[in-house]
Design a protein around this motif. Structure first.
Motif, PDB file in Angstrom:
ATOM      1  N   GLN A  48       1.320  -1.286   0.080  1.00  0.00           N
ATOM      2  CA  GLN A  48      -0.405  -0.105  -0.418  1.00  0.00           C
ATOM      3  C   GLN A  48       0.745   1.387   0.010  1.00  0.00           C
ATOM      4  N   SER A  49       2.103   0.851   0.821  1.00  0.00           N
ATOM      5  CA  SER A  49       3.301   2.176   0.638  1.00  0.00           C
ATOM      6  C   SER A  49       3.479   3.177  -0.608  1.00  0.00           C
ATOM      7  N   GLU A  50       4.120   1.186  -1.509  1.00  0.00           N
ATOM      8  CA  GLU A  50       4.494   1.747  -2.942  1.00  0.00           C
ATOM      9  C   GLU A  50       3.634   2.469  -3.651  1.00  0.00           C
ATOM     10  N   VAL A  51       2.248   1.685  -3.978  1.00  0.00           N
ATOM     11  CA  VAL A  51       1.052   1.920  -4.098  1.00  0.00           C
ATOM     12  C   VAL A  51       0.794   3.842  -3.562  1.00  0.00           C
ATOM     13  N   ALA A  52       0.882   3.852  -3.014  1.00  0.00           N
ATOM     14  CA  ALA A  52       0.283   5.625  -2.307  1.00  0.00           C
ATOM     15  C   ALA A  52       1.193   6.426  -2.546  1.00  0.00           C
ATOM     16  N   ARG A  53       2.730   5.611  -2.546  1.00  0.00           N
ATOM     17  CA  ARG A  53       4.358   6.525  -3.452  1.00  0.00           C
ATOM     18  C   ARG A  53       3.580   7.102  -4.616  1.00  0.00           C
ATOM     19  N   ALA A  54       3.798   6.306  -5.897  1.00  0.00           N
ATOM     20  CA  ALA A  54       4.016   6.220  -7.133  1.00  0.00           C
ATOM     21  C   ALA A  54       2.066   6.761  -7.613  1.00  0.00           C
ATOM     22  N   LEU A  55       1.410   6.753  -6.899  1.00  0.00           N
ATOM     23  CA  LEU A  55      -0.099   7.783  -7.266  1.00  0.00           C
ATOM     24  C   LEU A  55      -0.075   9.064  -6.518  1.00  0.00           C
ATOM     25  N   GLU A  56       0.735   8.898  -5.514  1.00  0.00           N
ATOM     26  CA  GLU A  56       0.615  11.061  -5.153  1.00  0.00           C
ATOM     27  C   GLU A  56      -0.566  10.777  -4.100  1.00  0.00           C
TER      28      GLU A  56
END
Length: 111
Positions: A48-56
């Protein structure tokens, strides 16, 4: 010396693309960004952290979206349980759940 808390790491939800598509099609209010965030976590197994960073987005927002999908997709009468078992048994339990969901999807009337 204080003991360090270990962070619990959860494995991917391991949904197939077909399962994901069949569930998400019932929620037209999910826009493209929400669908991509959910697909990245639920199907691709990204954190979830990775996705959050990628999608801002914030990690909390991604977590809210994932939890909302899990909650809304729980079939009527099903229960949620947390279990602690050896890894090989967990694979079997996840397979049983996938089979049950597939059977549920086949039996569910389509509109």
């Amino acid at each position: 010396m204080p003991r360090k808390q270990l962070k619990r790491v959860k494995g991917p939800d391991e949904w197939t693309q077909e399962q994901f598509d069949s569930v998400v099609e019932n929620f037209p209010e999910f826009g493209f960004e929400v669908r991509e965030a959910l697909r990245s976590v639920m199907v691709l197994g990204k954190s979830q952290s990775e996705v959050a960073r990628a999608l801002e987005l914030t990690r909390q927002r991604v977590n809210q979206m994932v939890n909302a999908l899990r909650t809304r997709h729980r079939p009527v009468g099903w229960v949620t349980a947390a279990v602690t078992v050896p890894p090989d048994l967990m694979k079997h339990i996840r397979q049983l759940e996938r089979q049950a969901r597939e059977q549920f999807e086949r039996q569910r009337p389509r509109l």
